[in-house]
Design an enzyme around this catalytic site. Structure first.
Site, PDB file in Angstrom:
ATOM      1  N   GLU A 117      28.458  -1.859 -42.147  1.00 26.88           N
ATOM      2  CA  GLU A 117      29.057  -2.475 -41.067  1.00 26.88           C
ATOM      3  C   GLU A 117      28.791  -1.688 -39.829  1.00 26.88           C
ATOM      4  O   GLU A 117      28.798  -0.293 -39.772  1.00 26.88           O
ATOM      5  CB  GLU A 117      30.409  -2.231 -41.491  1.00 26.88           C
ATOM      6  CG  GLU A 117      30.942  -3.162 -42.474  1.00 26.88           C
ATOM      7  CD  GLU A 117      32.398  -2.857 -42.905  1.00 26.88           C
ATOM      8  OE1 GLU A 117      33.202  -3.917 -43.300  1.00 26.88           O
ATOM      9  OE2 GLU A 117      33.113  -2.012 -43.065  1.00 26.88           O
TER      10      GLU A 117
ATOM     11  N   SER B 239      34.933   5.275 -43.708  1.00 26.27           N
ATOM     12  CA  SER B 239      35.570   3.876 -44.150  1.00 26.27           C
ATOM     13  C   SER B 239      36.963   3.590 -43.698  1.00 26.27           C
ATOM     14  O   SER B 239      37.234   2.607 -43.701  1.00 26.27           O
ATOM     15  CB  SER B 239      35.361   3.798 -45.660  1.00 26.27           C
ATOM     16  OG  SER B 239      35.168   5.165 -46.289  1.00 26.27           O
TER      17      SER B 239
ATOM     18  N   ASN C 113      36.565  -3.652 -46.362  1.00 23.80           N
ATOM     19  CA  ASN C 113      37.603  -3.244 -47.049  1.00 23.80           C
ATOM     20  C   ASN C 113      39.160  -4.068 -46.705  1.00 23.80           C
ATOM     21  O   ASN C 113      40.022  -3.770 -47.341  1.00 23.80           O
ATOM     22  CB  ASN C 113      37.920  -1.610 -46.815  1.00 23.80           C
ATOM     23  CG  ASN C 113      36.956  -1.122 -47.533  1.00 23.80           C
ATOM     24  OD1 ASN C 113      36.113  -1.253 -48.644  1.00 23.80           O
ATOM     25  ND2 ASN C 113      36.326   0.107 -47.103  1.00 23.80           N
TER      26      ASN C 113
ATOM     27  N   HIS D 110      28.674   1.989 -41.187  1.00 23.39           N
ATOM     28  CA  HIS D 110      29.535   2.308 -42.503  1.00 23.39           C
ATOM     29  C   HIS D 110      28.649   1.743 -43.465  1.00 23.39           C
ATOM     30  O   HIS D 110      28.728   0.598 -43.632  1.00 23.39           O
ATOM     31  CB  HIS D 110      30.912   1.706 -42.450  1.00 23.39           C
ATOM     32  CG  HIS D 110      31.685   1.749 -43.462  1.00 23.39           C
ATOM     33  ND1 HIS D 110      32.384   0.713 -44.227  1.00 23.39           N
ATOM     34  CD2 HIS D 110      31.795   2.604 -44.632  1.00 23.39           C
ATOM     35  CE1 HIS D 110      32.998   1.060 -45.125  1.00 23.39           C
ATOM     36  NE2 HIS D 110      32.610   2.389 -45.637  1.00 23.39           N
TER      37      HIS D 110
HETATM   38  N1  LIG Z   1      31.442   7.514 -51.568  1.00 28.16           N
HETATM   39  C1  LIG Z   1      31.775   6.455 -51.271  1.00 28.16           C
HETATM   40  O1  LIG Z   1      31.825   5.223 -51.876  1.00 28.16           O
HETATM   41  C2  LIG Z   1      31.646   6.134 -49.642  1.00 28.16           C
HETATM   42  C3  LIG Z   1      31.367   4.934 -49.151  1.00 28.16           C
HETATM   43  C4  LIG Z   1      31.453   4.589 -47.829  1.00 28.16           C
HETATM   44  C5  LIG Z   1      31.595   5.768 -47.142  1.00 28.16           C
HETATM   45  N2  LIG Z   1      32.100   7.044 -47.345  1.00 28.16           N
HETATM   46  C6  LIG Z   1      32.222   7.939 -46.646  1.00 28.16           C
HETATM   47  O2  LIG Z   1      31.157   8.684 -46.309  1.00 28.16           O
HETATM   48  C7  LIG Z   1      31.332   9.951 -46.229  1.00 28.16           C
HETATM   49  C8  LIG Z   1      30.933  11.023 -47.163  1.00 28.16           C
HETATM   50  O3  LIG Z   1      31.380  10.425 -48.325  1.00 28.16           O
HETATM   51  P1  LIG Z   1      30.656  10.947 -49.625  1.00 28.16           P
HETATM   52  O4  LIG Z   1      30.842  10.276 -50.826  1.00 28.16           O
HETATM   53  O5  LIG Z   1      29.112  11.055 -49.427  1.00 28.16           O
HETATM   54  O6  LIG Z   1      31.062  12.327 -49.971  1.00 28.16           O
HETATM   55  P2  LIG Z   1      30.451  13.935 -50.681  1.00 28.16           P
HETATM   56  O7  LIG Z   1      31.514  14.414 -51.072  1.00 28.16           O
HETATM   57  O8  LIG Z   1      29.504  13.056 -51.722  1.00 28.16           O
HETATM   58  O9  LIG Z   1      29.588  14.417 -49.754  1.00 28.16           O
HETATM   59  C9  LIG Z   1      29.901  15.213 -48.502  1.00 28.16           C
HETATM   60  C10 LIG Z   1      29.035  16.195 -48.055  1.00 28.16           C
HETATM   61  O10 LIG Z   1      29.368  16.612 -46.884  1.00 28.16           O
HETATM   62  C11 LIG Z   1      29.369  18.136 -46.941  1.00 28.16           C
HETATM   63  N3  LIG Z   1      30.126  18.460 -45.738  1.00 28.16           N
HETATM   64  C12 LIG Z   1      31.438  18.539 -45.739  1.00 28.16           C
HETATM   65  N4  LIG Z   1      32.015  19.086 -44.711  1.00 28.16           N
HETATM   66  C13 LIG Z   1      31.146  19.303 -43.811  1.00 28.16           C
HETATM   67  C14 LIG Z   1      30.679  19.912 -42.520  1.00 28.16           C
HETATM   68  N5  LIG Z   1      31.547  20.094 -41.700  1.00 28.16           N
HETATM   69  N6  LIG Z   1      29.366  19.867 -42.059  1.00 28.16           N
HETATM   70  C15 LIG Z   1      28.376  19.758 -42.708  1.00 28.16           C
HETATM   71  N7  LIG Z   1      28.352  19.161 -44.118  1.00 28.16           N
HETATM   72  C16 LIG Z   1      29.512  18.916 -44.608  1.00 28.16           C
HETATM   73  C17 LIG Z   1      29.641  18.362 -48.333  1.00 28.16           C
HETATM   74  O11 LIG Z   1      29.109  19.801 -48.592  1.00 28.16           O
HETATM   75  C18 LIG Z   1      28.949  17.338 -49.274  1.00 28.16           C
HETATM   76  O12 LIG Z   1      27.609  17.745 -49.459  1.00 28.16           O
HETATM   77  C19 LIG Z   1      33.074  10.276 -46.113  1.00 28.16           C
HETATM   78  O13 LIG Z   1      33.347   9.898 -44.648  1.00 28.16           O
HETATM   79  C20 LIG Z   1      33.408   8.810 -46.960  1.00 28.16           C
HETATM   80  O14 LIG Z   1      34.706   8.386 -46.555  1.00 28.16           O
HETATM   81  C21 LIG Z   1      32.088   7.101 -48.546  1.00 28.16           C
END
Ligand SMILES: NC(=O)c1ccc[n+]([C@@H]2O[C@H](COP(=O)([O-])OP(=O)(O)OC[C@H]3O[C@@H](n4cnc5c(N)ncnc54)[C@H](O)[C@@H]3O)[C@@H](O)[C@H]2O)c1
Length: 510
Positions: free
Chosen positions: A159, A126, A197, A147
């Site tokens: 997105e 994001s 955003n 996204h």
């Molecule tokens: N949570 C939100 O509201 C949101 C919204 C849009 C985008 N995002 C983006 O999505 C992505 C994930 O966010 P999330 O909230 O799902 O996070 P999260 O912490 O819930 O999940 C991340 C997962 O990735 C795993 N992980 C970390 N490093 C890794 C690697 N190198 N290889 C394999 N697995 C790995 C972790 O074990 C975890 O299970 C981020 O880039 C975040 O910025 C999040």
């Protein structure tokens, strides 16, 4: 090109990172008929994610939203990948791992050694640049931003963000995939905050600015934005819901990525509150307190009933003056019709982007008699008043009592260059107009993305048309003149369209 014209032709989609986002993307992809291979570095994370998704489908089947056969068919499409190498057969891999540039670059470099050369690598980032993530790849033309928003199945928007070197065919196929997954695809350029955003910056930032000027407290600002502005929730309720740990970081990130663009300047208020642990709902206290998960909304101050006094209405804006005259007549208060008010009259002003003080002095009126009414959204839902620092208190109360006579709620503010609604709406429209000016996305995409991604009653360009582009321009110009703060400088997109009487959704011809 229309998304419908292109088949996405992806059969197997890989998910890396099966947390909150990865599992949602996996669910939608399986429902769209793709085989989904899931991988996570954390032991047991994939099993937990698949169990979570299976349970969702089972509940949908129990509620007869899908058939049992569908639930089973979807379930068969989820496949656990024991290691990254198992993703070799994927046509597209979507990463949703931690939000760190080096981690995402490292992952995509590793994946380039595993997947076919025509496989697409998509990132759910994001806040990072898609172009920067792609820069670490041998084939940046296959890297794209995809996204989604949280919760993925409910937020019906994704997105699609091509990096500077992304191939057009990749963009078209990923657009088609997003559509097949049931979401509105908002294609936008790889710029800080992308589209949603970026467009969402003004709502909280301007509300914080209003709070920091002591114009009104959070509850008053929220009530105005909900009742008068038609927003689902006010800016402080939203900040509490998101949590300041998340929203303060986004505010700072977009501000710095745009090289300290004043329109996005965050407020010192949130840094301070963050240090104090007042994050919002999740810590039990933010701008509001939470008891058993329930927001404690302070009561509205009571309005003392006042005896009728003579009322004089400024003819600055004849349309607004006529509406107020009708209200005064309905309430049965005496209306003065002379050019100038008598010395005992309550003077009602209808400024746009001016404060009561400036508006009174400009018209040669005695500020002691003046109370301003926000007419931007009319008088139907809630009425906002403000007074100069020397307005007689009995006249401020008389104005509140008059405007509350039919039971419509009234908020009384400290003097402000442009009330609450005018300021927040003008800043939302201005940021949206500048997104159009920068060519981040098509006007129709900007509006739809904001309606779906932020839940605003209108996208920013339609919002400008709704309130009138020239009125929005007047508010901004007056704010700029009164404060000297370049955050209020009107976008050329808005200035030109207001001057030419065009809709803000109109693109240049030709
Ligand atoms: N949570 C939100 O509201 C949101 C919204 C849009 C985008 N995002 C983006 O999505 C992505 C994930 O966010 P999330 O909230 O799902 O996070 P999260 O912490 O819930 O999940 C991340 C997962 O990735 C795993 N992980 C970390 N490093 C890794 C690697 N190198 N290889 C394999 N697995 C790995 C972790 O074990 C975890 O299970 C981020 O880039 C975040 O910025 C999040």
């Amino acid at each position: 090109m229309s998304n419908d014209a292109v088949a996405h032709s992806f059969n197997t989609l890989g998910i890396v990172g099966t947390g909150a986002m990865g599992r949602g993307i996996a669910q939608l992809a399986a429902q769209a008929g793709l085989n989904v291979m899931l991988f996570d570095v954390k032991e047991g994370a994939v099993a937990e994610a698949t169990a979570f998704i299976h349970e969702l489908w089972q509940r949908s089947a129990d509620k007869q939203r899908i058939t049992q056969a569908q639930a089973e068919q979807y379930g068969e499409r989820l496949i656990e990948a024991p290691d990254l190498a198992a993703l070799a057969s994927c046509d597209i891999v979507v990463e949703a791992i931690i939000e760190k540039l080096e981690a995402k670059q490292g992952l995509f470099s590793d994946l380039e050694g595993i997947v076919r050369q025509d496989a697409v690598l998509a990132t759910n980032t994001s806040s990072l640049s898609v172009t920067a993530i792609a820069a670490a790849c041998q084939h940046p033309e296959r890297v794209i931003g995809f996204h989604f928003f949280n919760p993925v199945p409910l937020m019906k928007i994704v997105e699609v963000i091509p990096g500077l070197r992304t191939a057009d065919t990749v963009t078209q196929r990923v657009n088609a995939l997003g559509t097949a997954m049931g979401h509105f695809t908002a294609q936008a350029t790889d710029t800080p905050g992308f589209l949603v955003n970026h467009a969402g910056r003004a709502f909280g930032t301007e509300a914080l600015r209003i709070l920091s000027e002591s114009v009104a407290d959070p509850a008053t600002i929220d009530r105005i934005m909900v009742d008068q502005g038609g927003f689902r929730m006010g800016p402080f309720t939203l900040l509490d819901l998101t949590g300041l740990d998340v929203s303060h970081a986004v505010m700072e990130s977009v501000y710095h990525q745009y090289y300290e663009e004043p329109r996005f300047r965050p407020s010192p208020l949130t840094r301070q509150r963050l240090s104090a642990g007042l994050l919002g709902r999740k810590t039990g206290e933010g701008f509001y307190r939470y008891v058993d998960g329930q927001q404690q909304m302070p009561e509205e101050p009571a309005i003392a009933t006042a005896s009728p006094c003579p009322v004089w209405i400024s003819q600055d804006d004849p349309g607004s003056a006529a509406q107020l005259a009708e209200l005064v007549a309905t309430a049965g208060w005496p209306l003065e019709s002379a050019d100038q008010p008598s010395s005992e009259a309550l003077c009602l002003l209808t400024p746009l982007g001016e404060d009561t003080t400036q508006c009174a002095l400009r018209q040669g009126l005695n500020a002691e008699q003046c109370v301003a009414v926000d007419m931007l959204a009319g008088l139907d839902k809630r009425r906002s008043l403000m007074a100069s620092p020397i307005t007689r208190p009995e006249l401020v109360n008389a104005a509140a009592s008059l405007l509350n006579a039919d039971g419509t709620p009234v908020s009384t503010l400290q003097d402000s260059t442009g009330f609450v609604l005018q300021r927040v709406v003008a800043c939302i429209v201005n940021v949206g107009a500048d997104i159009a000016q920068q060519g981040v996305a098509e006007p129709a995409t900007i509006d739809r993305a904001v309606e779906l991604g932020l839940g605003y009653p209108f996208g920013p360009l339609r919002m400008g048309d709704h309130y009138g582009a020239s009125r929005i321009l007047t508010i901004l110009n007056n704010l700029l003149a009164a404060t000297g703060d370049p955050r209020y400088r009107p976008s050329p997109w808005l200035r030109r369209r207001a001057a030419l009487g065009m809709s803000l959704t109109d693109r240049p011809t030709g």
